[in-house]
Design a protein around this motif. Structure first.
Motif, PDB file in Angstrom:
ATOM      1  N   ASP A  37       0.842  -1.188   0.000  1.00 49.66           N
ATOM      2  CA  ASP A  37       0.000   0.000   0.000  1.00 49.66           C
ATOM      3  C   ASP A  37       0.884   1.247   0.000  1.00 49.66           C
ATOM      4  O   ASP A  37       2.056   1.192   0.360  1.00 49.66           O
ATOM      5  N   ARG A  38       0.306   2.371  -0.405  1.00 53.56           N
ATOM      6  CA  ARG A  38       1.039   3.637  -0.404  1.00 53.56           C
ATOM      7  C   ARG A  38       0.583   4.456   0.789  1.00 53.56           C
ATOM      8  O   ARG A  38      -0.613   4.518   1.098  1.00 53.56           O
ATOM      9  N   VAL A  80       5.962   3.689  -0.023  1.00 53.43           N
ATOM     10  CA  VAL A  80       5.370   2.353  -0.088  1.00 53.43           C
ATOM     11  C   VAL A  80       5.573   1.655   1.250  1.00 53.43           C
ATOM     12  O   VAL A  80       6.679   1.672   1.803  1.00 53.43           O
ATOM     13  N   VAL A  81       4.521   1.051   1.754  1.00 55.47           N
ATOM     14  CA  VAL A  81       4.607   0.279   2.991  1.00 55.47           C
ATOM     15  C   VAL A  81       5.354  -1.014   2.674  1.00 55.47           C
ATOM     16  O   VAL A  81       4.915  -1.796   1.835  1.00 55.47           O
ATOM     17  N   PRO A 121       2.654   0.763  13.863  1.00 52.89           N
ATOM     18  CA  PRO A 121       3.493   1.493  12.913  1.00 52.89           C
ATOM     19  C   PRO A 121       3.779   0.679  11.657  1.00 52.89           C
ATOM     20  O   PRO A 121       3.581  -0.530  11.613  1.00 52.89           O
ATOM     21  N   TYR A 122       4.293   1.393  10.641  1.00 52.20           N
ATOM     22  CA  TYR A 122       4.675   0.791   9.371  1.00 52.20           C
ATOM     23  C   TYR A 122       6.109   1.157   9.043  1.00 52.20           C
ATOM     24  O   TYR A 122       6.572   2.237   9.403  1.00 52.20           O
ATOM     25  N   VAL A 123       6.790   0.273   8.335  1.00 57.42           N
ATOM     26  CA  VAL A 123       8.074   0.635   7.747  1.00 57.42           C
ATOM     27  C   VAL A 123       7.751   1.074   6.326  1.00 57.42           C
ATOM     28  O   VAL A 123       7.107   0.342   5.578  1.00 57.42           O
ATOM     29  N   VAL A 148      -3.789   6.056   3.820  1.00 58.77           N
ATOM     30  CA  VAL A 148      -3.306   4.857   3.154  1.00 58.77           C
ATOM     31  C   VAL A 148      -4.089   4.700   1.862  1.00 58.77           C
ATOM     32  O   VAL A 148      -5.325   4.751   1.864  1.00 58.77           O
ATOM     33  N   ARG A 149      -3.355   4.523   0.773  1.00 58.13           N
ATOM     34  CA  ARG A 149      -3.975   4.248  -0.526  1.00 58.13           C
ATOM     35  C   ARG A 149      -3.658   2.792  -0.866  1.00 58.13           C
ATOM     36  O   ARG A 149      -2.504   2.446  -1.101  1.00 58.13           O
TER      37      ARG A 149
END
Length: 67
Positions: free
Chosen positions: A7-8, A24-25, A36-38, A58-59
């Motif tokens: 996802d973006r 980008v995740v 959280p996300y990296v 989040v897209r």
């Protein structure tokens, strides 16, 4: 907010005329997709751990059907 790998993440700028930041995740730390996300940022190719705030969205990535 929930995300999946691919996802973006888009962070909108609080300043008029400033660019938003997009990445980008590449890793999700919780099974339910919560932060959280990296994220690998498209402007620098740098990866960082992100706790998105209210200025982020989040897209979803386009998923291919498993047929």
């Amino acid at each position: 907010m929930h995300a999946a790998v691919g996802d973006r993440l888009v962070v909108h700028s609080p300043h008029v005329g400033a660019r938003e930041r997009e990445g980008v995740v590449v890793e999700v730390r919780h099974a339910d997709g919560s932060p959280p996300y990296v994220v690998r940022w498209s402007d620098t190719d740098h990866e960082s751990l992100v706790y998105p705030g209210p200025d982020a969205e989040v897209r979803p990535a386009r998923r291919q059907d498993a047929s």
